[in-house]
Design a protein around this motif. Sequence first.
Motif, PDB file in Angstrom:
ATOM      1  N   ALA A  15      52.962  45.922  27.805  1.00 39.63           N
ATOM      2  CA  ALA A  15      52.423  46.934  28.696  1.00 39.63           C
ATOM      3  C   ALA A  15      52.481  46.410  30.197  1.00 39.63           C
ATOM      4  CB  ALA A  15      51.227  47.488  28.225  1.00 39.63           C
ATOM      5  N   GLY A  16      53.425  46.987  30.830  1.00 40.99           N
ATOM      6  CA  GLY A  16      53.797  46.484  32.266  1.00 40.99           C
ATOM      7  C   GLY A  16      54.197  45.267  32.292  1.00 40.99           C
ATOM      8  N   LYS A  17      54.044  44.711  33.620  1.00 40.10           N
ATOM      9  CA  LYS A  17      54.287  43.214  34.015  1.00 40.10           C
ATOM     10  C   LYS A  17      52.727  42.347  34.545  1.00 40.10           C
ATOM     11  CE  LYS A  17      57.502  44.145  36.982  1.00 40.10           C
ATOM     12  NZ  LYS A  17      57.406  45.467  37.068  1.00 40.10           N
ATOM     13  N   PRO A  18      52.909  41.119  34.182  1.00 44.12           N
ATOM     14  CA  PRO A  18      51.845  40.398  34.748  1.00 44.12           C
ATOM     15  C   PRO A  18      51.713  40.771  36.448  1.00 44.12           C
ATOM     16  CG  PRO A  18      52.933  38.992  33.361  1.00 44.12           C
ATOM     17  CD  PRO A  18      53.804  40.194  33.320  1.00 44.12           C
ATOM     18  N   ALA A  19      52.734  40.592  37.010  1.00 39.08           N
ATOM     19  CA  ALA A  19      52.735  41.031  38.587  1.00 39.08           C
ATOM     20  C   ALA A  19      52.110  42.213  38.802  1.00 39.08           C
ATOM     21  CB  ALA A  19      54.100  41.056  38.993  1.00 39.08           C
ATOM     22  N   ASP A  20      52.039  43.226  37.926  1.00 40.74           N
ATOM     23  CA  ASP A  20      51.295  44.415  38.324  1.00 40.74           C
ATOM     24  C   ASP A  20      50.022  44.353  38.572  1.00 40.74           C
ATOM     25  OD1 ASP A  20      53.871  45.898  37.838  1.00 40.74           O
ATOM     26  OD2 ASP A  20      53.253  46.445  35.764  1.00 40.74           O
ATOM     27  N   PHE A  21      49.299  43.087  37.829  1.00 42.65           N
ATOM     28  CA  PHE A  21      48.014  42.917  37.883  1.00 42.65           C
ATOM     29  C   PHE A  21      47.437  41.768  38.827  1.00 42.65           C
ATOM     30  CE2 PHE A  21      49.199  44.526  33.895  1.00 42.65           C
ATOM     31  CZ  PHE A  21      48.446  45.449  33.384  1.00 42.65           C
ATOM     32  N   ALA A  22      48.242  41.333  39.827  1.00 47.07           N
ATOM     33  CA  ALA A  22      48.022  40.509  40.580  1.00 47.07           C
ATOM     34  C   ALA A  22      46.973  40.692  41.629  1.00 47.07           C
ATOM     35  CB  ALA A  22      49.340  39.779  41.524  1.00 47.07           C
ATOM     36  N   TYR A  23      46.818  41.823  41.859  1.00 45.34           N
ATOM     37  CA  TYR A  23      45.731  42.258  43.129  1.00 45.34           C
ATOM     38  C   TYR A  23      44.323  41.973  42.197  1.00 45.34           C
ATOM     39  CZ  TYR A  23      42.724  44.966  46.309  1.00 45.34           C
ATOM     40  OH  TYR A  23      41.842  45.655  47.323  1.00 45.34           O
ATOM     41  N   ALA A  24      44.279  42.342  41.165  1.00 48.20           N
ATOM     42  CA  ALA A  24      42.829  42.059  40.329  1.00 48.20           C
ATOM     43  C   ALA A  24      42.580  40.748  40.198  1.00 48.20           C
ATOM     44  CB  ALA A  24      43.117  42.701  38.983  1.00 48.20           C
ATOM     45  N   PHE A  25      43.597  39.810  40.021  1.00 40.83           N
ATOM     46  CA  PHE A  25      43.494  38.318  39.872  1.00 40.83           C
ATOM     47  C   PHE A  25      43.185  37.841  41.128  1.00 40.83           C
ATOM     48  CE2 PHE A  25      44.788  38.988  35.578  1.00 40.83           C
ATOM     49  CZ  PHE A  25      44.268  37.978  34.648  1.00 40.83           C
ATOM     50  N   ASP A  26      43.912  38.007  42.196  1.00 35.62           N
ATOM     51  CA  ASP A  26      43.583  37.708  43.420  1.00 35.62           C
ATOM     52  C   ASP A  26      42.216  37.850  43.897  1.00 35.62           C
ATOM     53  OD1 ASP A  26      46.129  36.640  43.705  1.00 35.62           O
ATOM     54  OD2 ASP A  26      46.958  38.445  44.933  1.00 35.62           O
ATOM     55  N   MET A  27      41.620  38.943  43.625  1.00 32.52           N
ATOM     56  CA  MET A  27      40.297  39.486  43.890  1.00 32.52           C
ATOM     57  C   MET A  27      39.347  38.563  43.217  1.00 32.52           C
ATOM     58  SD  MET A  27      38.268  43.182  43.132  1.00 32.52           S
ATOM     59  CE  MET A  27      39.518  43.990  43.444  1.00 32.52           C
ATOM     60  N   ALA A  28      39.555  38.175  41.859  1.00 36.86           N
ATOM     61  CA  ALA A  28      38.718  37.452  41.238  1.00 36.86           C
ATOM     62  C   ALA A  28      38.879  36.127  41.602  1.00 36.86           C
ATOM     63  CB  ALA A  28      39.039  37.362  39.501  1.00 36.86           C
ATOM     64  N   ARG A  29      39.996  35.325  41.948  1.00 32.07           N
ATOM     65  CA  ARG A  29      40.103  34.242  42.631  1.00 32.07           C
ATOM     66  C   ARG A  29      39.508  34.048  43.919  1.00 32.07           C
ATOM     67  NH1 ARG A  29      44.947  34.526  43.252  1.00 32.07           N
ATOM     68  NH2 ARG A  29      45.578  33.784  41.076  1.00 32.07           N
ATOM     69  N   GLU A  30      39.473  35.013  44.824  1.00 29.28           N
ATOM     70  CA  GLU A  30      38.652  34.897  46.161  1.00 29.28           C
ATOM     71  C   GLU A  30      37.004  34.858  45.647  1.00 29.28           C
ATOM     72  OE1 GLU A  30      40.301  38.060  48.260  1.00 29.28           O
ATOM     73  OE2 GLU A  30      42.323  37.117  48.409  1.00 29.28           O
ATOM     74  N   ALA A  31      36.734  35.532  44.545  1.00 27.07           N
ATOM     75  CA  ALA A  31      35.157  35.524  44.337  1.00 27.07           C
ATOM     76  C   ALA A  31      34.926  34.434  43.859  1.00 27.07           C
ATOM     77  CB  ALA A  31      34.868  36.571  43.583  1.00 27.07           C
ATOM     78  N   GLY A  32      35.811  33.183  43.334  1.00 26.32           N
ATOM     79  CA  GLY A  32      35.398  31.871  42.859  1.00 26.32           C
ATOM     80  C   GLY A  32      35.294  31.929  41.250  1.00 26.32           C
ATOM     81  N   LEU A  33      35.938  32.881  40.711  1.00 28.13           N
ATOM     82  CA  LEU A  33      36.226  33.026  39.253  1.00 28.13           C
ATOM     83  C   LEU A  33      37.365  32.202  38.756  1.00 28.13           C
ATOM     84  CD1 LEU A  33      35.512  36.618  39.141  1.00 28.13           C
ATOM     85  CD2 LEU A  33      34.147  35.228  37.841  1.00 28.13           C
ATOM     86  N   HIS A  34      37.215  31.725  37.651  1.00 23.92           N
ATOM     87  CA  HIS A  34      38.207  30.859  36.865  1.00 23.92           C
ATOM     88  C   HIS A  34      39.303  32.085  36.383  1.00 23.92           C
ATOM     89  CE1 HIS A  34      36.743  26.953  37.277  1.00 23.92           C
ATOM     90  NE2 HIS A  34      35.664  27.526  37.083  1.00 23.92           N
ATOM     91  N   LEU A  35      40.592  31.593  36.018  1.00 25.43           N
ATOM     92  CA  LEU A  35      41.351  32.615  35.412  1.00 25.43           C
ATOM     93  C   LEU A  35      42.111  32.348  34.263  1.00 25.43           C
ATOM     94  CD1 LEU A  35      43.058  33.584  39.252  1.00 25.43           C
ATOM     95  CD2 LEU A  35      41.075  34.546  37.929  1.00 25.43           C
ATOM     96  N   THR A  36      42.219  33.383  33.283  1.00 24.83           N
ATOM     97  CA  THR A  36      43.226  32.943  32.039  1.00 24.83           C
ATOM     98  C   THR A  36      43.725  34.489  31.762  1.00 24.83           C
ATOM     99  OG1 THR A  36      43.268  32.420  29.922  1.00 24.83           O
ATOM    100  CG2 THR A  36      41.036  33.510  30.544  1.00 24.83           C
TER     101      THR A  36
END
Length: 328
Positions: A167-188
Amino acid sequence: MKNLPKIELHHHIEGAAPPSFIRDLAKRKSVDISKVFDESGGYAFTDFWHFLQVYEAATSVLQTPQDYHDLTLAVLQAGAEHGVIYTESFISPDFCGGGDVDAWRDYLAAIEAAANTATRDFGAQMRCIVTPVRHFGPDKARASALCAAETVGEFVVGLGMGGDEKAGKPADFAYAFDMAREAGLHLTAHAGEWGGPASVRAVIDDLRVERVGHGVRAIEDPALVDDLAERGIVLEVCPGSNVALGVYQTWADHPISKLMERGVKVTVSTDDPPFFHTTMTAEYENLARHQDWGGSEFATVNAVAVDAAFCDAETKDALRQKLEGAYD
């Protein structure tokens, strides 16, 4: 195998719900989900996409913070019975309050209370990875990321992404992951289960994740395998899930050992254990039986898991002490 201490990093809270728990809850709420179960009382599905439908149907009876409190306690107790001393569980605000931050706080408080009880009573610790559902779309992923950013702390440690890889491409979700990264969350993020090696490359490049959920089909691209090894990106491997869903036909076919031999850091988890008729004990027994694993391999994957865990340094040190010498 059963009593050996184990670390699990890839685990869905609803997917770990015992069928009897969901069946009893549905009965109390007068919700008919009989098609979710087979004749033996287990979860019934035909392939991965049907599995997603059954998963969401089973989850539909989890309607209140108290439901999630009781679920969390039952799940962590079941894991502790198989030696799991630390779990990072994927939990979606889509199922816990519909993506509303205030409602999410209520669910999260109930889940964390149950996790604290499990630590006290069973010695089983837990951390939360907030998880957008990919096939729900980027807008809902942003709402989930906001929930994560607003509650980041000792318990909420990461953002992940599950659901349908097609469903979709990972790039479509980059905003959400950038928001989490800026908040100090780890990512998977889940990739390399159904989407092939290109999907692994995409979540690394477009979402800049530290770990990849599954990721096993990276083995089909030698250059990608070398890159994973060089960059130290950890794969959250769930062999029993992969075999149950037909990604690989047998345990002997699974590439986890080949990935390790090529220098890729891997961990072992159950994914959605009752759906796939597995436990952490069963995962270890099958790896010993079909991949010829011994103490060295099990010690290695647990050491990798502690290093890759999203928790704080103090918790990691305590986990290392519990693992010390266990696999000699």
